[in-house]
Structure formats: structure tokens, C-alpha cells
Design an enzyme around this catalytic site. Structure first.
Site, PDB file in Angstrom:
ATOM      1  N   TYR A 300       1.034  -1.271  -0.022  1.00  0.00           N
ATOM      2  CA  TYR A 300      -0.027   0.018  -0.037  1.00  0.00           C
ATOM      3  C   TYR A 300       0.874   1.325  -0.198  1.00  0.00           C
ATOM      4  CZ  TYR A 300      -4.292   2.495   1.108  1.00  0.00           C
ATOM      5  OH  TYR A 300      -5.229   3.401   1.293  1.00  0.00           O
ATOM      6  N   TYR A 358      -5.676   5.351  -7.314  1.00  0.00           N
ATOM      7  CA  TYR A 358      -5.861   5.238  -5.947  1.00  0.00           C
ATOM      8  C   TYR A 358      -7.102   5.003  -5.895  1.00  0.00           C
ATOM      9  CZ  TYR A 358      -6.051   6.310  -1.015  1.00  0.00           C
ATOM     10  OH  TYR A 358      -6.256   6.394   0.428  1.00  0.00           O
TER      11      TYR A 358
END
Length: 405
Positions: A300, A358
Site C-alpha cells: 500500500y 488510488y
């Protein structure tokens, strides 16, 4: 100790909308994009949307912190006749892989048969994730953060990055290497937002938003939706594609990490970390594996510095050695060999949050599934295990190991 649910469930369907630069998805709506992603995931799995009977959310069922998913609305919109399971992990993007564990819990309890996990994100000019704390109503935490100029996640993460530099001598060149290496992976991705190779000059000329983090160290601000479908292994055998087996998954964390970047109360060495060590240890204990057994790592990457700290917490290198590890080239994907450079594990072969899109971590799960299926663009040779992480963020954070069937 082997996880009791190891290899009993699998992700069998993945679906996504196009990815839009922030604010460019209108006049589409959250439910419109979420519905498209779910229908595409059903098509990918070879099932009818009417077969979905479970929903495993994360981020408190939030759609980018600006909207909320509602199970009844999704059911009505898509014609889903009933659900036997609807649950959510709290906090934010840290729970993304953990939501697959939540889905597994519902499936193993026989509450449902096909469970969808999704995220849709749509940002308005006046409502941006990048300034979420600055736009919030005053409370005891915000009354500290706002006057300090800590108005968004990136500003707070910069303080953790600076502490890591102070403690371990971390070189800002390592942040550049993370951004450049993952950008190279996005070049071949048709849906990626940033597909142009990144030069040293372009990176260093990128505006400094929160020292030591530049604009290109911040993830994209993207609109779009992604959904994945999880089911039991016996049902997975009848689905359209090779299943991505859920080999290990964990979420949680320690009090020392707590509210993370919205707290600033962690002691060293937790302060200069990603808060993932507890979850990483659980996953390796569940599976009997280590970071060295991973063929690809989908880390991440809301901010480049937190990739480096997660590499340390998961054991790809020792604490404080993240800078040297990254600068050795070991996170790079070698397109000639399909492996990592210099004996390393390639990171974010899809370009990640920094370069592809994202959608609060969901693209990482999609890439993990495609890697173990053997169908992705930057395919790792003979990929058996893929690590997917969520966060760093306020608890819970989470991690997932997918295995080739």
C-alpha cells in the site's frame, strides 16, 4: 500455527471501472461506479449478480470518506434478492486486505456463498481526501493537528518519514527510487493515470508538499470503483478463472500504533514504522512463510516513505535498513526476466497508488489475483505467492497472502 481457514476460500472475480483523475468522473455516481465494478466482477467469476449474498466492506463502509455504502441500496440497484452477511472493518484503507478475511469469516460460518468486497471513490473540489483533517470539524485531535498545518494524511506521514530519516539515516533517494521503480511498472498499464517514465529531474523538481515528501511521493487522487468476489474452494472450482487462494490474512495492530498519523503519540521505534509488524508476524505465523517466499509484493503506497517502512515491518529487510534495500534495486521488476532485480521481490508491478490509480488499496488486490492467475501485464515468472498490504493508517491495518491454485 497454521491458520484454521487456510486455503479454504479464494477470490474468483475481479472488476473495475475506468480510473478518472479526481473530479472527472461526474456525472457518474458512487452507486453507478460500484454497480459497474460488481457486475464486471460477477462476469469475471462466471456467476450471476443474483448469486451474491454477502458483502464485506472496509473503511467503515465508507466510499472514500466522503460517501457511505448502503447494503440495501446496492441490493435494490443490482437486483440482489437477499444477503445473509453484511459486515465492515472500521478505520480506512488499512482494512482493505483484511476485508477478504472478513469475507472468509462469513463464508466459513456458512452465512453466505459469494461475497463481494468493493470500494468506490469520487471526490469533489471542495471535498478532498488530501485535506481531510483540515476540513474536519474541530475536536481534541484536530485542535492539535489543524494549527500545526497537519491538514491531510500526507502532512502527518511526513513527520513519520522525517523521524525515520533521523533515526536510521534514510536517504531521500530511496523515496525517489520507490516512485520511479513503480512508475516504470505503470508504463505498460492501459488504464494507469501516470504512464510516462519519470526522470530524476522531474522528481526533484516536483513541489515539496510536506518535507521530506514531494508531490510525486503522494499517491494519486482518483475516482473509480473496484470489486472482488470471494467464495469457498469447492465453489471456486466451477468459476471461470483459476482461483486466487486465500492462504493467509490478518488485520489488527498494537496500541502503540493506535491512531497512527492522527495521534503522534507513538514511542520509538513504532513512530518510525508502518504499524504493520504485529500483522506481519501473524501472517507469517499463519502460513509458515516469510517475506523471502513472496514472489511479488503489492505494498500500500499512499506515500512512498511508507512503502519503505512496510518492507521493514514485513521482514524484507531489517529495521532501519529499508533505505539501503530500496537503493539496491531489489524492489524493481525486471521485464527481461520476469523477476525482481538483484534477488529482490518486485513491488507494485501494477504501478500502485502512486502511478496507476488510488482506489484506497483495491487495485493491489486485483494485481495480486492476476499475478497468481498468471494473467497480468508485468507478470512475475512462476508466481506462486503474492503479498497484499493495507494502510498504514489508523487501526486496523491488514495483510493478505494469495496463493496460486
Amino acid at each position: 500455527m497454521t491458520w484454521v481457514n487456510q486455503d479454504k476460500c479464494a477470490i474468483v472475480g475481479i472488476g473495475a471501472t475506468d480510473y478518472y483523475v479526481r473530479g472527472k468522473s461526474w456525472p457518474r455516481t458512487i452507486n453507478d461506479m460500484a454497480g459497474e465494478a460488481i457486475l464486471k466482477a460477477c462476469e469475471d467469476a462466471g456467476i450471476s449478480v443474483n448469486q451474491i449474498d454477502g458483502i464485506a466492506y472496509y473503511s467503515g463502509a465508507g466510499a472514500g470518506y466522503l460517501d457511505k455504502f448502503d447494503t440495501a441500496t446496492l441490493m435494490e440497484t443490482l437486483g440482489i434478492p437477499y444477503v445473509g452477511f453484511s459486515a465492515t472493518l472500521t478505520s480506512g484503507g488499512g482494512g482493505c486486505p483484511g476485508a477478504i478475511g472478513l469475507a472468509t469469516a462469513g463464508l466459513m460460518n456458512q452465512d453466505c456463498t459469494y461475497t463481494v468486497t468493493l470500494m468506490a471513490l469520487q471526490q469533489l473540489p471542495q471535498h478532498r481526501l488530501g485535506v481531510v483533517f483540515g476540513a474536519s470539524a474541530p475536536n481534541p485531535e484536530n485542535s492539535f493537528l489543524q494549527p500545526s498545518g497537519l491538514v491531510g494524511p500526507g502532512h502527518l506521514m511526513s513527520v513519520l518519514a522525517r523521524r525515520h530519516m533521523h533515526l536510521y539515516g534514510t536517504d531521500p533517494e530511496a523515496f525517489k527510487e520507490i516512485v520511479q521503480g513503480t512508475r516504470d511498472n505503470a508504463v505498460d498499464r492501459p488504464k494507469a493515470i501516470r504512464r510516462k517514465p519519470l526522470s530524476d529531474e522531474e522528481y526533484w523538481n516536483s513541489p515539496m508538499l510536506a518535507d521530506p515528501l514531494r508531490r510525486l511521493d503522494f499517491c494519486l487522487e482518483t475516482d473509480g470503483a473496484v470489486a472482488v468476489i470471494t467464495t469457498t474452494m469447492d465453489r471456486a472450482k466451477d468459476c471461470r478463472h483459476k482461483p486466487a487462494v486465500v492462504h493467509g490474512v490478518a488485520h489488527g495492530g498494537t496500541r502503540e500504533w493506535g491512531r497512527a498519523f492522527a495521534w503522534m503519540g507513538m514511542p520509538d521505534p513504532d513512530f518510525a514504522s508502518s504499524g504493520h509488524k504485529f500483522v506481519a508476524d501473524r501472517i507469517w505465523d499463519q502460513t509458515g512463510l516469510t517475506a523471502r517466499d513472496m514472489d511479488v509484493a503489492l505494498i500500500y503506497d499512499h506515500f512512498s516513505s511508507m512503502v519503505l517502512m512496510q518492507l521493514e515491518d514485513y521482514g524484507f529487510c531489517e529495521k532501519g535498513e529499508g533505505s539501503d534495500y530500496v537503493l539496491s534495486g531489489k524492489i524493481r521488476y525486471d521485464k527481461a526476466t520476469g523477476k525482481g532485480l538483484n534477488g529482490g521481490v518486485p513491488v507494485n508491478t501494477h504501478g500502485g497508488n502512486l502511478n496507476e490509480a488510488y482506489i484506497i488499496g483495491m487495485t493491489h488486490i486485483v494485481e495480486g489475483v492476476e499475478q497468481v492467475r498468471g494473467t497480468t501485464v508485468n507478470q512475475v515468472a512462476d508466481c506462486e505467492f503474492a503479498l497484499v498490504t493495507g494502510g498504514p493508517a489508523s487501526l486496523p491495518v491488514s495483510g493478505l497472502v494469495l496463493r496460486r491454485a
